[in-house]
Design a protein around this motif. Structure first.
Motif, mmCIF file in Angstrom:
data_model
loop_
_atom_site.group_PDB
_atom_site.id
_atom_site.type_symbol
_atom_site.label_atom_id
_atom_site.label_comp_id
_atom_site.label_asym_id
_atom_site.label_seq_id
_atom_site.Cartn_x
_atom_site.Cartn_y
_atom_site.Cartn_z
ATOM 1 N N ARG A 169 0.824 -1.219 0.000
ATOM 2 C CA ARG A 169 0.000 0.000 0.000
ATOM 3 C C ARG A 169 0.853 1.262 0.000
ATOM 4 O O ARG A 169 0.477 2.275 -0.613
ATOM 5 N N ASP A 170 1.997 1.203 0.682
ATOM 6 C CA ASP A 170 2.838 2.391 0.837
ATOM 7 C C ASP A 170 3.888 2.535 -0.262
ATOM 8 O O ASP A 170 4.732 3.450 -0.196
ATOM 9 N N GLY A 171 3.866 1.650 -1.260
ATOM 10 C CA GLY A 171 4.852 1.730 -2.327
ATOM 11 C C GLY A 171 6.233 1.273 -1.908
ATOM 12 O O GLY A 171 7.239 1.702 -2.495
ATOM 13 N N GLY A 172 6.293 0.399 -0.900
ATOM 14 C CA GLY A 172 7.573 -0.053 -0.390
ATOM 15 C C GLY A 172 8.116 -1.305 -1.036
ATOM 16 O O GLY A 172 9.124 -1.857 -0.573
ATOM 17 N N ILE A 173 7.476 -1.781 -2.086
ATOM 18 C CA ILE A 173 7.938 -2.954 -2.832
ATOM 19 C C ILE A 173 8.056 -2.563 -4.296
ATOM 20 O O ILE A 173 7.160 -1.925 -4.856
ATOM 21 N N ASP A 174 9.147 -2.964 -4.922
ATOM 22 C CA ASP A 174 9.403 -2.551 -6.310
ATOM 23 C C ASP A 174 9.234 -3.676 -7.320
ATOM 24 O O ASP A 174 9.056 -3.411 -8.521
ATOM 25 N N ALA A 175 9.291 -4.932 -6.889
ATOM 26 C CA ALA A 175 9.111 -6.075 -7.792
ATOM 27 C C ALA A 175 8.885 -7.324 -6.949
ATOM 28 O O ALA A 175 9.208 -7.355 -5.755
ATOM 29 N N VAL A 176 8.325 -8.337 -7.600
ATOM 30 C CA VAL A 176 8.026 -9.604 -6.916
ATOM 31 C C VAL A 176 8.659 -10.748 -7.698
ATOM 32 O O VAL A 176 8.581 -10.775 -8.939
ATOM 33 N N LEU A 177 9.288 -11.685 -6.986
ATOM 34 C CA LEU A 177 9.873 -12.871 -7.607
ATOM 35 C C LEU A 177 8.972 -14.077 -7.366
ATOM 36 O O LEU A 177 8.554 -14.330 -6.232
ATOM 37 N N HIS A 178 8.712 -14.838 -8.438
ATOM 38 C CA HIS A 178 7.840 -16.021 -8.356
ATOM 39 C C HIS A 178 8.584 -17.252 -8.869
ATOM 40 O O HIS A 178 9.203 -17.210 -9.935
ATOM 41 N N TYR A 179 8.457 -18.368 -8.117
ATOM 42 C CA TYR A 179 9.231 -19.568 -8.437
ATOM 43 C C TYR A 179 8.375 -20.784 -8.769
ATOM 44 O O TYR A 179 8.916 -21.828 -9.119
ATOM 45 N N SER A 180 7.048 -20.700 -8.653
ATOM 46 C CA SER A 180 6.187 -21.815 -9.042
ATOM 47 C C SER A 180 4.765 -21.309 -9.248
ATOM 48 O O SER A 180 4.390 -20.247 -8.721
ATOM 49 N N ARG A 181 3.979 -22.074 -10.007
ATOM 50 C CA ARG A 181 2.577 -21.702 -10.212
ATOM 51 C C ARG A 181 1.798 -21.754 -8.909
ATOM 52 O O ARG A 181 0.954 -20.896 -8.633
ATOM 53 N N ARG A 182 2.074 -22.750 -8.069
ATOM 54 C CA ARG A 182 1.318 -22.885 -6.827
ATOM 55 C C ARG A 182 1.604 -21.722 -5.877
ATOM 56 O O ARG A 182 0.691 -21.200 -5.230
ATOM 57 N N SER A 183 2.862 -21.308 -5.780
ATOM 58 C CA SER A 183 3.170 -20.181 -4.901
ATOM 59 C C SER A 183 2.625 -18.881 -5.484
ATOM 60 O O SER A 183 2.178 -17.996 -4.742
ATOM 61 N N ALA A 184 2.628 -18.750 -6.812
ATOM 62 C CA ALA A 184 2.047 -17.561 -7.435
ATOM 63 C C ALA A 184 0.541 -17.501 -7.183
ATOM 64 O O ALA A 184 -0.015 -16.424 -6.936
ATOM 65 N N ARG A 185 -0.112 -18.663 -7.225
ATOM 66 C CA ARG A 185 -1.554 -18.701 -6.946
ATOM 67 C C ARG A 185 -1.821 -18.303 -5.491
ATOM 68 O O ARG A 185 -2.780 -17.564 -5.191
ATOM 69 N N ALA A 186 -0.984 -18.772 -4.561
ATOM 70 C CA ALA A 186 -1.143 -18.399 -3.157
ATOM 71 C C ALA A 186 -0.893 -16.901 -2.954
ATOM 72 O O ALA A 186 -1.570 -16.253 -2.142
#
Length: 250
Positions: A169-186
């Motif tokens: 919400r505060d703009g404190g994250i610049d990118a997200v890393l994803h390593y599997s479909r199941r974790s991306a779904r979660a």
């Protein structure tokens, strides 16, 4: 630049250290949790090799009485990270394929053709409960006997750790890393539950494969990039291309 790491422990700590070495700040939000499944094997079971598609699978046998017998066999691993984990656990002869389970099957066939493995070998497959590719069936069709031992499962984590939603919400994250479909779904489920889906999906999503990237695109993410090969080095290459090096925090 703050990067959210969604992979489970303990691998996420190694990823965080690698990100810090590249000049990034790492935030940990594991979206899957490891659960061991007891390893049961017949005392007289005879194998010619061991197949390992995740470092997680090795944990279940590290203290098992069968470990000495298995450690003496050639181990076929997906990726150098899994190969390194196998060596650290006690396997003395480890070879690895770099491009996923299908490439691992090809590597096993090549070893048999070169005489480094019996052509009708019996293989012990240390596997997870959820498999993206049926490697056992693939190898079975090529003349091998595969005995699959499910040694672990990965369970989705419900929700983000404290502070992560506020960081979105505060703009404190610049990118997200994803390593599997199941974790991306979660990850998507957690974002929806906290009412931050729009903020979360507005950020660059760096994915280990096209399959993972496709899931995020379907959910509405606009800045999605997939690694050229399914390994962390390629994920970092995607991140570096997405987040301009000049904008990194030092």
């Amino acid at each position: 630049m703050a990067i959210l790491v969604t992979r489970p422990a303990p691998d996420n700590k190694r990823t965080a250290a690698a990100l810090r070495a590249r000049g990034y700040t790492a935030l940990l939000s594991p979206m899957m949790r490891y659960e061991a499944i007891p390893f049961h094997d017949e005392d007289d079971a005879a194998y010619d090799g061991v197949v390992i598609t995740s470092a997680n699978a090795i944990r279940a046998i590290e203290s098992h009485p069968s470990r000495t017998r298995l450690f003496g066999l050639r181990a076929f691993a997906v990726g150098e990270q899994t190969a390194e984990a196998a060596r650290n656990a006690g396997f003395g002869d480890v070879v690895s394929a770099k491009a996923g389970a299908r490439a691992l099957g090809d590597l096993i066939v090549k070893n048999a053709a070169a005489g480094r493995l019996k052509k009708n070998a019996t293989l012990c497959y240390l596997a997870g409960a959820d498999l993206a590719h049926d490697l056992a069936a693939d190898l079975g069709a090529r003349g091998f006997t595969v005995v699959t031992h499910t040694t672990y499962r990965m369970v989705p984590v419900a929700g983000f750790p404290a502070g992560i939603s506020d960081a979105f919400r505060d703009g404190g994250i610049d990118a997200v890393l994803h390593y599997s479909r199941r974790s991306a779904r979660a990850f998507l489920d957690a974002a929806r539950a906290d009412g931050i889906e729009i903020s979360a999906l507005a950020l660059p999503q760096c994915c280990i494969s096209d399959a993972v990237a496709g899931l995020l695109r379907e959910a509405g993410a606009m800045q999605v990039a997939a690694a050229r090969t399914p390994d962390e080095a390629a994920v970092f290459e995607v991140l570096d291309r997405t987040i301009k090096p000049a904008s990194k925090e030092t």
